[in-house]
Design an enzyme around this catalytic site. Structure first.
Site, PDB file in Angstrom:
ATOM      1  N   PRO A 226      51.376  -9.573  -8.041  1.00 30.24           N
ATOM      2  CA  PRO A 226      50.677 -10.865  -8.120  1.00 30.24           C
ATOM      3  C   PRO A 226      51.720 -11.885  -8.253  1.00 30.24           C
ATOM      4  O   PRO A 226      51.280 -13.143  -7.985  1.00 30.24           O
ATOM      5  CB  PRO A 226      49.750 -10.814  -9.150  1.00 30.24           C
ATOM      6  CG  PRO A 226      50.331  -9.851 -10.040  1.00 30.24           C
ATOM      7  CD  PRO A 226      51.141  -8.696  -9.337  1.00 30.24           C
ATOM      8  N   ASP A 249      56.195 -12.163   2.679  1.00 35.63           N
ATOM      9  CA  ASP A 249      54.731 -12.860   2.707  1.00 35.63           C
ATOM     10  C   ASP A 249      54.958 -14.074   2.024  1.00 35.63           C
ATOM     11  O   ASP A 249      55.566 -14.179   1.207  1.00 35.63           O
ATOM     12  CB  ASP A 249      53.804 -11.675   2.443  1.00 35.63           C
ATOM     13  CG  ASP A 249      53.491 -10.744   3.444  1.00 35.63           C
ATOM     14  OD1 ASP A 249      53.945 -11.277   4.757  1.00 35.63           O
ATOM     15  OD2 ASP A 249      52.741  -9.883   3.224  1.00 35.63           O
ATOM     16  N   LYS A 271      51.630 -15.331   6.300  1.00 37.35           N
ATOM     17  CA  LYS A 271      50.418 -15.815   6.861  1.00 37.35           C
ATOM     18  C   LYS A 271      49.614 -16.669   5.861  1.00 37.35           C
ATOM     19  O   LYS A 271      49.439 -16.251   4.919  1.00 37.35           O
ATOM     20  CB  LYS A 271      49.557 -14.673   7.488  1.00 37.35           C
ATOM     21  CG  LYS A 271      50.081 -13.780   8.373  1.00 37.35           C
ATOM     22  CD  LYS A 271      49.260 -12.726   8.705  1.00 37.35           C
ATOM     23  CE  LYS A 271      49.691 -11.589   9.549  1.00 37.35           C
ATOM     24  NZ  LYS A 271      50.820 -10.685   8.621  1.00 37.35           N
ATOM     25  N   GLY A 302      52.783  -9.505  -1.080  1.00 36.46           N
ATOM     26  CA  GLY A 302      52.159  -9.987  -2.382  1.00 36.46           C
ATOM     27  C   GLY A 302      51.116  -8.717  -2.830  1.00 36.46           C
ATOM     28  O   GLY A 302      50.500  -8.162  -1.692  1.00 36.46           O
ATOM     29  N   GLY A 303      50.915  -8.462  -3.975  1.00 37.10           N
ATOM     30  CA  GLY A 303      49.739  -7.529  -4.503  1.00 37.10           C
ATOM     31  C   GLY A 303      50.220  -6.222  -3.918  1.00 37.10           C
ATOM     32  O   GLY A 303      51.337  -5.527  -4.301  1.00 37.10           O
ATOM     33  N   ASP A 304      49.180  -5.244  -3.502  1.00 36.34           N
ATOM     34  CA  ASP A 304      49.471  -4.018  -2.914  1.00 36.34           C
ATOM     35  C   ASP A 304      49.370  -3.909  -1.505  1.00 36.34           C
ATOM     36  O   ASP A 304      48.475  -4.530  -0.825  1.00 36.34           O
ATOM     37  CB  ASP A 304      48.501  -3.103  -3.665  1.00 36.34           C
ATOM     38  CG  ASP A 304      48.709  -1.566  -3.078  1.00 36.34           C
ATOM     39  OD1 ASP A 304      49.383  -0.970  -3.827  1.00 36.34           O
ATOM     40  OD2 ASP A 304      48.155  -1.309  -2.176  1.00 36.34           O
ATOM     41  N   ILE A 307      45.852  -2.835   0.043  1.00 38.91           N
ATOM     42  CA  ILE A 307      44.572  -3.636  -0.251  1.00 38.91           C
ATOM     43  C   ILE A 307      44.744  -4.871   0.201  1.00 38.91           C
ATOM     44  O   ILE A 307      45.307  -5.748   0.029  1.00 38.91           O
ATOM     45  CB  ILE A 307      44.472  -3.480  -1.797  1.00 38.91           C
ATOM     46  CG1 ILE A 307      44.446  -2.132  -2.229  1.00 38.91           C
ATOM     47  CG2 ILE A 307      43.221  -4.222  -2.161  1.00 38.91           C
ATOM     48  CD1 ILE A 307      44.067  -1.829  -3.931  1.00 38.91           C
ATOM     49  N   THR A 332      47.620  -4.675  -7.532  1.00 40.53           N
ATOM     50  CA  THR A 332      47.005  -5.489  -6.818  1.00 40.53           C
ATOM     51  C   THR A 332      46.231  -6.688  -7.385  1.00 40.53           C
ATOM     52  O   THR A 332      46.190  -6.899  -8.899  1.00 40.53           O
ATOM     53  CB  THR A 332      45.677  -4.817  -6.039  1.00 40.53           C
ATOM     54  OG1 THR A 332      45.218  -5.623  -5.399  1.00 40.53           O
ATOM     55  CG2 THR A 332      44.723  -4.371  -7.312  1.00 40.53           C
ATOM     56  N   ALA A 333      45.951  -7.909  -6.732  1.00 40.66           N
ATOM     57  CA  ALA A 333      45.592  -8.948  -7.561  1.00 40.66           C
ATOM     58  C   ALA A 333      44.265  -8.784  -8.306  1.00 40.66           C
ATOM     59  O   ALA A 333      44.173  -9.586  -9.402  1.00 40.66           O
ATOM     60  CB  ALA A 333      45.316 -10.025  -6.413  1.00 40.66           C
ATOM     61  N   MET A 384      40.633 -13.618  -0.958  1.00 41.49           N
ATOM     62  CA  MET A 384      41.079 -14.858   0.030  1.00 41.49           C
ATOM     63  C   MET A 384      39.600 -15.379   0.433  1.00 41.49           C
ATOM     64  O   MET A 384      39.352 -15.755   1.441  1.00 41.49           O
ATOM     65  CB  MET A 384      41.398 -14.277   1.373  1.00 41.49           C
ATOM     66  CG  MET A 384      42.893 -13.502   1.178  1.00 41.49           C
ATOM     67  SD  MET A 384      43.352 -12.546   2.486  1.00 41.49           S
ATOM     68  CE  MET A 384      42.243 -11.035   2.301  1.00 41.49           C
ATOM     69  N   GLY A 413      47.146 -16.577 -10.298  1.00 36.86           N
ATOM     70  CA  GLY A 413      46.915 -15.382 -11.481  1.00 36.86           C
ATOM     71  C   GLY A 413      48.171 -14.756 -11.944  1.00 36.86           C
ATOM     72  O   GLY A 413      49.002 -14.696 -11.008  1.00 36.86           O
TER      73      GLY A 413
END
Length: 474
Positions: A226, A249, A271, A302-304, A307, A332-333, A384, A413
């Protein structure tokens, strides 16, 4: 430097250890691991040391130390609490030209024991020259986490092929390139995954191919988490450190990106809403292109990556071109942001299940099955969804979710400027319209949000329904 780092080959060599207590035991264990024949002299010897020497063909001499015991010894260690005896051992050894170590007394040492990272046959020694042994141990602990134990197997496998590689590649430069591709590429990763037979077959295949300059590369699809770099996995960091090129990203934080190999090419392919720097098809093509050029490509998300990260689409493209790849999961976030906000996703008194949902609505419409989302005793996490917040809250209420259900937005976060807005489904959209918390942000809906006030620990700025900033813990 005060000491020249050297490695002694002690296999079946006689070493004298003066002392029979706990400190002597620690030194004896190291000596026995190196294959030395340990001779211990002391009035008393602890039981564990007796057992160790019995198992390693060592010898115990009960009685007084005397200089004659140094005859034919290649090394001597004094590990007693008798200062006068330790000094005698030192001067006797120096007189006979034998390397000597007096434990915890650098003045009487002609050599010192380093803090050791053992990945035999790879061995790393870290020494402060006796100035700060605890610091040396702390550095060793850090290296232990960075260097997988499977490096031991990798070194053993490489040793099996040394002569073949030397015969295959007449150029020193070509041999270096070959070993770099083996020790930092697919072969090494096979070994780290415990697939030694596949690693050996891959080395044999590379030897048959010959020219190390024209071998296919590999893609590492890595979850960057994150944003907090300390949440990266060890494997992610290791692969990021060997990248030739990094495609990253918008959600990858600068702190995470900074951990990539310094001379790697960094390419932004992020994106953002209504603004795609590189379309997905273009990203897929770049991954294929660079891998076919023989590069080690890190695709950093970012994150996983699995997911809501479109990692599966990218891997399908690589698979079509027979390009090897690895996937490294990231935090993941949903997990990270809820944790840093003090909102447990499940709790036996409030929620026995959790759902991850994309709130990025295609063509500004929603095909979500809201009837499934309004069941009690579950937590909803929308990724999102900030720009469709009004719609999401309205639909949940319209399908039967009480408007009083606790809800929260966690913005940025795990970052130092993290902000948390807590409200209800009914009031959250209006409060966000006033607060304007920025993306990236996560929306959490469910009774667990009510635990935030008591469990918040990160020290973020918290906005309650009246939008009065409150520091966590106050």
């Amino acid at each position: 430097m005060d000491y020249l780092p050297l490695f002694f080959k002690l296999t079946e060599q006689p070493v004298l250890l003066v002392g029979g207590g706990a400190v002597a035991l620690r030194k004896a264990r190291l000596l026995c691991r190196s294959g030395a024949l340990v001779h211990v002299v002391s009035h008393q010897v602890c039981a564990d040391l007796e057992t160790l020497l019995d198992e390693s063909a060592g010898q115990i001499i009960i009685g007084e130390y005397h200089a004659g015991l140094l005859d034919d010894k290649v090394l001597v260690i004094a590990a007693t609490d008798d200062d006068q005896l330790n000094e005698r051992v030192h001067f006797d050894a120096v007189a006979k030209g034998i390397p000597v170590n007096v434990v915890d007394n650098p003045r009487l040492c002609t050599f010192v024991f380093p803090a050791i990272v053992d990945r035999s046959p790879i061995v790393i020694g870290i020494s402060s020259g006796g100035a700060a042994p605890v610091l040396a141990r702390l550095l060793r602990a850090r290296l232990e986490t960075w260097i997988p134990r499977s490096y031991s197997r990798l070194a053993e496998i490489a040793q099996q092929f040394r002569n073949q590689v030397k015969a295959r590649f007449g150029s020193v430069n070509h041999r270096r390139m070959f070993w770099e591709s083996v020790l930092q590429g697919q072969v090494a990763e096979k070994v780290f995954a415990g697939r030694d037979k596949e690693a050996i077959s891959l080395i044999e295949e590379k030897l048959q191919q010959g020219n190390p300059e024209h071998q296919i590369g590999e893609v590492y699809l890595i979850g960057g988490g994150p944003g907090d770099p300390e949440l990266l996995t060890f494997k992610a960091l290791r692969l990021m450190q060997q990248a030739d090129i990094v495609l990253y990203d918008a959600l990858v934080s600068p702190a995470v990106l900074d951990l990539c190999r310094r001379d790697a090419d960094l390419v932004f392919v992020g994106k953002q809403r209504d603004n795609h720097a590189v379309p997905q098809e273009g990203i897929n093509a770049l991954l294929v292109q660079h891998a076919l050029e023989g590069k080690r490509v890190v695709r950093l998300k970012g994150g996983d990556p699995f997911i809501f990260g479109r990692g599966g689409e990218e891997l399908e493209s690589l698979k079509q071109h027979n390009i090897p790849f690895q996937v490294v999961p990231g935090i993941t976030a949903a997990s990270a942001c809820s944790t840093y906000a003090g909102i447990p996703l499940t709790h036996r008194n409030y929620a026995q299940s959790v759902k991850f949902i994309t709130g990025q609505l295609k063509n500004r419409t929603s095909d979500l099955n809201f009837a499934e989302l309004v069941h009690p005793n579950q937590t909803l996490v929308f990724y999102m969804g900030l720009h469709s917040l009004d719609h999401l809250c309205a639909e949940l209420i319209a399908h039967g979710k009480p408007g009083s259900t606790p809800a929260a937005i966690v913005s940025r976060g795990t970052a130092l400027d993290q902000k948390v807005l807590t409200a209800t489904l009914e009031t959250l959209p209006a409060l966000q319209a006033e607060a304007q918390l920025p993306a990236p942000a996560l929306i959490i809906v469910g009774e667990v949000v009510s635990l935030h006030e008591n469990l918040s620990w990160f020290g973020e700025e918290v906005l309650s329904q009246n939008l009065t900033p409150v520091k966590a813990g106050h």
